[in-house]
Design an enzyme around this catalytic site. Structure first.
Site, PDB file in Angstrom:
ATOM      1  N   HIS A 157       6.970  11.303  -6.599  1.00 49.50           N
ATOM      2  CA  HIS A 157       6.058  10.781  -5.571  1.00 49.50           C
ATOM      3  C   HIS A 157       6.717  10.627  -4.206  1.00 49.50           C
ATOM      4  CE1 HIS A 157       2.545   9.810  -8.141  1.00 49.50           C
ATOM      5  NE2 HIS A 157       3.468   9.832  -9.089  1.00 49.50           N
ATOM      6  N   ASP A 365       8.028  10.184   4.260  1.00 51.30           N
ATOM      7  CA  ASP A 365       7.099   9.700   3.236  1.00 51.30           C
ATOM      8  C   ASP A 365       6.740  10.867   2.328  1.00 51.30           C
ATOM      9  OD1 ASP A 365       5.448   7.804   2.018  1.00 51.30           O
ATOM     10  OD2 ASP A 365       4.641   7.115   3.922  1.00 51.30           O
TER      11      ASP A 365
HETATM   12  P1  ADQ Z   1       3.756   4.056  -1.178  1.00 50.21           P
HETATM   13  O1  ADQ Z   1       5.094   4.167  -0.536  1.00 50.21           O
HETATM   14  O2  ADQ Z   1       3.414   2.729  -1.718  1.00 50.21           O
HETATM   15  O3  ADQ Z   1       3.562   5.163  -2.302  1.00 50.21           O
HETATM   16  P2  ADQ Z   1       1.251   5.015   0.244  1.00 50.21           P
HETATM   17  O4  ADQ Z   1       1.043   6.414  -0.160  1.00 50.21           O
HETATM   18  O5  ADQ Z   1       0.932   4.775   1.687  1.00 50.21           O
HETATM   19  O6  ADQ Z   1       2.735   4.483   0.037  1.00 50.21           O
HETATM   20  O7  ADQ Z   1       0.305   4.111  -0.644  1.00 50.21           O
HETATM   21  C1  ADQ Z   1       0.159   2.751  -0.388  1.00 50.21           C
HETATM   22  C2  ADQ Z   1      -1.152   2.245  -0.985  1.00 50.21           C
HETATM   23  O8  ADQ Z   1      -1.129   0.817  -0.934  1.00 50.21           O
HETATM   24  C3  ADQ Z   1      -2.367   2.708  -0.223  1.00 50.21           C
HETATM   25  O9  ADQ Z   1      -3.376   3.013  -1.131  1.00 50.21           O
HETATM   26  C4  ADQ Z   1      -2.718   1.478   0.624  1.00 50.21           C
HETATM   27  O10 ADQ Z   1      -4.091   1.348   0.924  1.00 50.21           O
HETATM   28  C5  ADQ Z   1      -2.261   0.336  -0.238  1.00 50.21           C
HETATM   29  N1  ADQ Z   1      -1.887  -0.810   0.594  1.00 50.21           N
HETATM   30  C6  ADQ Z   1      -0.873  -0.876   1.488  1.00 50.21           C
HETATM   31  N2  ADQ Z   1      -0.895  -2.073   2.122  1.00 50.21           N
HETATM   32  C7  ADQ Z   1      -1.934  -2.759   1.626  1.00 50.21           C
HETATM   33  C8  ADQ Z   1      -2.487  -4.069   1.868  1.00 50.21           C
HETATM   34  N3  ADQ Z   1      -1.962  -4.897   2.773  1.00 50.21           N
HETATM   35  N4  ADQ Z   1      -3.549  -4.423   1.170  1.00 50.21           N
HETATM   36  C9  ADQ Z   1      -4.081  -3.596   0.257  1.00 50.21           C
HETATM   37  N5  ADQ Z   1      -3.630  -2.370  -0.015  1.00 50.21           N
HETATM   38  C10 ADQ Z   1      -2.558  -1.963   0.650  1.00 50.21           C
HETATM   39  C11 ADQ Z   1       4.392   6.182  -2.909  1.00 50.21           C
HETATM   40  C12 ADQ Z   1       5.062   7.157  -1.942  1.00 50.21           C
HETATM   41  C13 ADQ Z   1       4.030   7.815  -1.042  1.00 50.21           C
HETATM   42  C14 ADQ Z   1       2.950   8.491  -1.890  1.00 50.21           C
HETATM   43  C15 ADQ Z   1       2.429   7.554  -2.975  1.00 50.21           C
HETATM   44  C16 ADQ Z   1       1.535   8.287  -3.978  1.00 50.21           C
HETATM   45  O11 ADQ Z   1       6.055   6.494  -1.163  1.00 50.21           O
HETATM   46  O12 ADQ Z   1       4.626   8.771  -0.179  1.00 50.21           O
HETATM   47  O13 ADQ Z   1       1.863   8.870  -1.047  1.00 50.21           O
HETATM   48  O14 ADQ Z   1       3.489   6.958  -3.722  1.00 50.21           O
HETATM   49  O15 ADQ Z   1       2.178   9.387  -4.521  1.00 50.21           O
END
Ligand code: ADQ
Length: 463
Positions: A157, A365
Site C-alpha cells: 500500500h 504517498d
Molecule cells: P494512509 O496513509 O492512511 O493509507 P490515505 O490513502 O490518505 O492514507 O487514507 C486515509 C483515509 O483515512 C482516508 O479514507 C481518509 O478519509 C481517512 N481519514 C483521514 N483523516 C481522517 C479524519 N480526521 N477523520 C476521518 N477519516 C479520516 C495507506 C497509504 C496510502 C494508500 C492507502 C490505501 O499510505 O498511500 O492510499 O493506504 O492503500
C-alpha cells in the site's frame, strides 16, 4: 470460486461500522470476503504478557475475523520498530528518519513467524491467500515453509523506494527475496513497480518476461499495477446525505463568505503538513489582497504516537499554526483552523463539498485516498479544485488536478491562486475528467482486478 484468506496487520472487526482510517479498503475486502466466504486474520491491537497463539474468532455468515494478541516486545520491535521506524520512513524516501536496529529486524521476523504458525491451520487447500502491506513482507515465505502451496498474493500500500535507498537496509536482499514466495505482487503505480523491477534486475540478477513475469533463480512471479480506488458511489451518495448537508451548511455559516481550503490527513511526516503550512504562509505573505478572503481547515488526527518523530511533527505543527495565526489573524478571522480529531465519513464528505480547494500535498504517498474522496464529494455543477502533489501515487491517475511540487512553497502559493481564480467551466471540465476514472476504477474494481490476477495464476505450486 475459492475462499479468501486476507492477512493484514490489523483487522476490520465484523461487528464494527467501517470508517476511520480503513474506510473503503475495509469495505471492499469485506465485500470480497462475503462473496467468496473466508477469513480476515491479523493482530488484535492488544498485548498479552506471554505469547500464546490463542486465536480469537468471530463469525458472521460465511465470513470470520481471527485475531491474535502480541507481546509488548513484539509491538515495540515489530510494529513501532521495524514497520514504523524502519520500513515506513525508508519506503517514503526518508532515510534521515530511518532507524536500523537488529532488535527491530528480529522482532519483525519473529512476529511474521507467529502470524504464519497461527494462521497456517486456517488455510484450506483451495483458498486464495492475500497478504497486505509492509508489515508482512516475509509472511508468504514463512507460509511456504509450513507447506502452504496455495495461490498467494501480496499488495504493497506504500511506495516502493528507489534501489539506491533500499540498499541501505542491512537485510534488503533477504527481505525482497521473500516476495518471490508469492505468486502475484501488486503496487499502486507503474512508478513503484518500475522501482521494484529495477531492484530485482540490479540486486537480485532477476530477469523480466512478458506480462509482468519476474524471475529470480527458479521462481517466477507476476508483478502488477493495481491502483486502489475508493467506494465512489457510496461516497458520492454520502456527500448528498442529510449529515453531509448539515456539515456543509455548518462550514458555510462559519466561513461567512470566505473560501475554504481543506486538508485531511493522518498526522504523519509523509503527508507534507509542515510544507503545506509553509506554502499557505507564502500565499498569505505574497497576496495581502487575498488575506481575510480564505481560510485553511487542516484536519489531522494523531497516529503512531509511540514513535518520537510523530510527537515531534505534532509539536512543530502546533507551533507553525500558532505562529502563522499570530502573524496574520485579525479580530474576525484566523487563517488556519487546525483540528486533531477524526470525523464520520458523511461529515467529512460534507466538509469536502463545502471546500473551494482540496489541498493534498504529501511528500510521498503510495496512493492517497483523500484526493479521490475530495473529488467524489464535489457538486458537479460547481466543483472545487484539487491541488495534488506530483509525489502522490494518485497523481498518476488524477492528471487534471492542479499538480504541485509539495517542497516548493512558491508553487503551492501559485497553485492556490490558480485554484481560487479558476473559471467554473474549467473547474467542471477538470472535475469531469477526474470523476470518470474514480468511478470506473473504484475500490471494488481494485479488489476484483487483484483477485482475478491471483485466481488466474496457472496452478498452486508445490510447497
Ligand atoms: P494512509 O496513509 O492512511 O493509507 P490515505 O490513502 O490518505 O492514507 O487514507 C486515509 C483515509 O483515512 C482516508 O479514507 C481518509 O478519509 C481517512 N481519514 C483521514 N483523516 C481522517 C479524519 N480526521 N477523520 C476521518 N477519516 C479520516 C495507506 C497509504 C496510502 C494508500 C492507502 C490505501 O499510505 O498511500 O492510499 O493506504 O492503500
Amino acid at each position: 470460486m475459492s475462499r479468501l484468506i486476507v492477512i493484514s496487520n490489523r483487522v476490520q472487526q465484523l461487528n464494527q461500522q467501517t470508517g476511520g482510517n480503513q474506510g473503503g479498503l475495509a469495505v471492499a475486502l469485506m465485500a470480497a470476503l462475503r462473496e467468496r466466504g473466508g477469513t480476515w486474520f491479523g493482530w488484535s491491537g492488544e498485548t498479552v504478557e506471554t505469547f500464546t497463539g490463542t486465536i480469537h474468532v468471530e463469525h458472521q455468515g460465511r465470513v470470520s475475523s481471527a485475531v491474535i494478541d502480541l507481546e509488548p516486545q513484539d509491538v515495540d520491535e515489530y510494529y513501532n520498530g521495524f514497520a514504523n521506524r524502519t520500513l515506513w520512513p525508508l519506503f517514503h524516501f526518508r532515510l534521515d528518519l530511518t532507524e536500523f536496529e537488529r532488535d527491530f529486524a528480529g522482532g519483525y521476523a519473529r512476529v511474521n513467524r507467529r502470524f504464519a504458525d497461527t494462521v497456517r491451520p486456517m488455510i484450506d487447500d483451495d483458498d486464495l491467500v492475500w497478504v497486505h502491506d509492509y508489515h508482512l513482507i516475509p509472511l508468504g515465505a514463512e507460509l511456504r515453509a509450513r507447506g502452504v502451496g496455495n495461490r498467494m498474493g501480496f499488495f504493497l500500500h506504500i511506495p516502493w523506494p528507489p534501489s539506491r535507498l533500499l540498499t541501505s537496509l542491512p537485510s534488503h536482499r533477504r527481505m525482497v527475496e521473500t516476495l518471490f514466495a508469492y505468486d502475484i505482487v501488486g503496487f499502486h503505480t507503474a512508478d513503484w513497480l518500475d522501482s521494484f523491477l529495477d531492484y530485482v534486475v540490479t540486486e537480485l540478477d532477476g530477469t523480466l518476461g512478458d506480462d509482468g513475469q519476474v524471475t529470480v533463480g527458479t521462481r517466477t512471479i507476476r508483478a502488477i499495477v493495481a491502483p486502489i480506488g475508493i467506494e465512489t458511489a457510496e461516497f458520492e451518495a454520502a456527500a448528498r446525505s442529510p449529515e453531509a448537508n448539515f456539515a456543509r451548511d455548518r462550514m458555510y455559516m462559519s466561513a461567512t463568505g470566505r473560501s475554504l481550503i481543506v486538508g485531511v490527513d493522518r498526522l504523519d511526516y509523509s503527508k507534507g503538513l509542515e510544507e503545506r503550512f509553509a506554502g499557505y504562509e507564502r500565499f498569505l505573505s505574497q497576496h495581502p489582497e487575498r488575506r481575510g478572503l480564505v481560510y485553511l481547515l487542516q484536519i489531522a488526527p494523531p497516529s503512531r504516537e509511540k514513535v518520537d518523530t510523530y510527537q515531534e511533527i505534532r509539536g512543530n505543527l502546533d507551533a507553525m499554526s500558532g505562529r502563522i495565526n499570530g502573524e496574520y489573524a485579525d479580530i474576525d478571522w484566523v487563517p488556519i483552523r487546525y483540528v486533531n480529531k477524526g470525523y464520520p465519513r458523511a461529515e467529512l464528505a460534507g466538509i469536502f463539498r463545502a471546500a473551494r480547494i482540496g489541498l493534498v500535498t504529501p511528500l510521498r504517498d503510495g496512493m492517497n485516498l483523500v484526493a479521490k474522496e475530495y473529488v467524489a464529494a464535489q457538486d458537479p455543477a460547481d466543483p472545487g479544485v484539487l491541488i495534488l502533489s506530483t509525489f502522490a501515487g494518485a497523481a498518476a491517475q488524477l492528471k487534471d488536478a492542479v499538480l504541485v511540487n509539495p517542497y516548493s512553497a512558491e508553487e503551492m502559493s501559485d497553485a492556490i491562486v490558480t485554484a481560487l481564480t479558476m473559471p467554473r467551466a474549467e473547474r467542471i471540465r477538470r472535475w469531469e475528467a477526474m470523476i470518470d476514472g474514480i468511478r470506473r476504477e473504484d475500490v471494488h474494481w481494485w479488489c476484483g482486478h487483484f483477485l482475478d490476477a491471483l485466481q488466474s495464476e496457472p496452478a498452486a505450486h508445490p510447497a
